[in-house]
Design a protein around this motif. Structure first.
Motif, PDB file in Angstrom:
ATOM      1  N   MET A   1     -91.321  65.742  55.083  1.00  0.00           N
ATOM      2  CA  MET A   1     -91.529  65.308  53.703  1.00  0.00           C
ATOM      3  C   MET A   1     -92.964  64.837  53.479  1.00  0.00           C
ATOM      4  N   PHE A   2     -93.572  64.229  54.496  1.00  0.00           N
ATOM      5  CA  PHE A   2     -94.966  63.799  54.364  1.00  0.00           C
ATOM      6  C   PHE A   2     -95.874  65.010  54.140  1.00  0.00           C
ATOM      7  N   ILE A   3     -95.678  66.037  54.965  1.00  0.00           N
ATOM      8  CA  ILE A   3     -96.480  67.264  54.826  1.00  0.00           C
ATOM      9  C   ILE A   3     -96.202  67.941  53.490  1.00  0.00           C
TER      10      ILE A   3
ATOM     11  N   LEU B   1     -82.710  54.324  43.330  1.00  0.00           N
ATOM     12  CA  LEU B   1     -81.573  54.902  42.613  1.00  0.00           C
ATOM     13  C   LEU B   1     -81.436  56.401  42.833  1.00  0.00           C
ATOM     14  N   ALA B   2     -82.531  57.127  42.597  1.00  0.00           N
ATOM     15  CA  ALA B   2     -82.472  58.592  42.670  1.00  0.00           C
ATOM     16  C   ALA B   2     -82.055  59.103  44.054  1.00  0.00           C
ATOM     17  N   PRO B   3     -82.624  58.600  45.153  1.00  0.00           N
ATOM     18  CA  PRO B   3     -82.204  59.111  46.463  1.00  0.00           C
ATOM     19  C   PRO B   3     -80.721  58.924  46.745  1.00  0.00           C
ATOM     20  N   ILE B   4     -80.174  57.766  46.371  1.00  0.00           N
ATOM     21  CA  ILE B   4     -78.763  57.514  46.656  1.00  0.00           C
ATOM     22  C   ILE B   4     -77.865  58.433  45.845  1.00  0.00           C
TER      23      ILE B   4
ATOM     24  N   VAL C   1     -84.424  59.493  54.318  1.00  0.00           N
ATOM     25  CA  VAL C   1     -85.498  60.486  54.278  1.00  0.00           C
ATOM     26  C   VAL C   1     -85.915  60.755  52.829  1.00  0.00           C
ATOM     27  N   HIS C   2     -84.944  60.808  51.936  1.00  0.00           N
ATOM     28  CA  HIS C   2     -85.223  61.019  50.510  1.00  0.00           C
ATOM     29  C   HIS C   2     -86.025  59.846  49.948  1.00  0.00           C
ATOM     30  N   MET C   3     -85.656  58.632  50.306  1.00  0.00           N
ATOM     31  CA  MET C   3     -86.394  57.438  49.864  1.00  0.00           C
ATOM     32  C   MET C   3     -87.831  57.483  50.362  1.00  0.00           C
ATOM     33  N   CYS C   4     -87.986  57.868  51.622  1.00  0.00           N
ATOM     34  CA  CYS C   4     -89.322  57.966  52.209  1.00  0.00           C
ATOM     35  C   CYS C   4     -90.159  59.003  51.471  1.00  0.00           C
ATOM     36  N   ALA C   5     -89.553  60.141  51.155  1.00  0.00           N
ATOM     37  CA  ALA C   5     -90.259  61.196  50.443  1.00  0.00           C
ATOM     38  C   ALA C   5     -90.732  60.742  49.069  1.00  0.00           C
ATOM     39  N   ASN C   6     -89.859  60.041  48.352  1.00  0.00           N
ATOM     40  CA  ASN C   6     -90.230  59.554  47.025  1.00  0.00           C
ATOM     41  C   ASN C   6     -91.294  58.473  47.097  1.00  0.00           C
ATOM     42  N   LEU C   7     -91.209  57.648  48.124  1.00  0.00           N
ATOM     43  CA  LEU C   7     -92.222  56.600  48.304  1.00  0.00           C
ATOM     44  C   LEU C   7     -93.589  57.223  48.565  1.00  0.00           C
TER      45      LEU C   7
END
Length: 226
Positions: free
Chosen positions: A96-98, A139-142, A216-222
């Motif tokens: 997700m970082f890449i 909210l969105a990731p969950i 992982v989704h939270m990390c991607a959005n962050l």
């Protein structure tokens, strides 16, 4: 021959039911975000805080009800070694970082157009930072992982079986629906969301745990808002 036609017809009906269920739940989830979206057009800090809190409450209720009725089992932690779990999470975070860096660069040079979803997020960032961070990071990731990984994949496999073809179809539908929900105007603008969906779905299927794909989704959005 008649039995074969009957089986195809039953599978078609089951697919339509699943499709309609998914569309209905996606629409319901979007409705819970209406109060937060309204903060873009309204003035007053107190009003924005109340609408943000209302959105958080509606999202919590949405997650609770969907989990209770459709996908209670996805919260159960399956048997997996710590090393494998850490490897899967590491794969997800690095991927997700890449991907986020590549997507930002492609948008900056104009190769990938900005989507309607991104425009709404940009407006929220300008008009309601509190609501923006709550929605994007928490909210969105969950809710999205619950819908596109927890509900769609598990419901699809329970309906059509756990064969390789069934799992592959569930994988594809999960990715396509996830990308479509983010309102891409063109095929190129859908590409980042398709690739994100591939990573999230892979992480979920390999780990067997919705919490891992949520993290992982939270990390991607962050990463996306930094």
């Amino acid at each position: 021959m008649i039995n074969n036609y009957r089986g195809v017809w039953q599978n078609l009906i089951a697919f339509v039911k699943l499709f309609l269920l998914l569309v209905g739940i996606i629409l319901l989830e979007q409705i819970t975000l209406v109060p937060l979206t309204m903060t873009i057009y309204l003035k007053g800090t107190l009003v924005k805080i109340l609408l943000t809190l209302l959105t958080i409450g509606l999202q919590i209720l949405f997650v609770y009800q969907v989990s209770k009725v459709y996908v209670r089992s996805v919260w159960q932690i399956k048997n997996i070694t710590i090393n494998r779990l850490l490897f899967i999470m590491f794969f997800g975070f690095v991927s997700m970082f890449i991907l986020q860096l590549a997507s930002s660069w492609l948008m900056d040079i104009g190769l990938v157009p900005v989507t309607g979803n991104q425009l709404i997020l940009d407006n929220l960032d300008r008009h309601n930072n509190l609501g923006f961070y709550f929605m994007v990071i928490l909210l969105a990731p969950i809710s999205e992982e619950l819908i596109f990984r927890g509900l769609l994949i598990n419901k699809f496999i329970r309906t059509f079986g756990s064969s390789t073809i069934s799992k592959s179809c569930a994988f594809i539908f999960s990715v396509v629906f996830f990308a479509f929900m983010h309102n891409p105007e063109t095929l190129m603008s859908s590409l980042p969301y398709v690739l994100m969906g591939v990573v999230f779905t892979t992480v979920y299927l390999k780990s067997g745990n919705i919490v891992v794909s949520i993290l992982v989704h939270m990390c991607a959005n962050l990463i996306g808002i930094l």
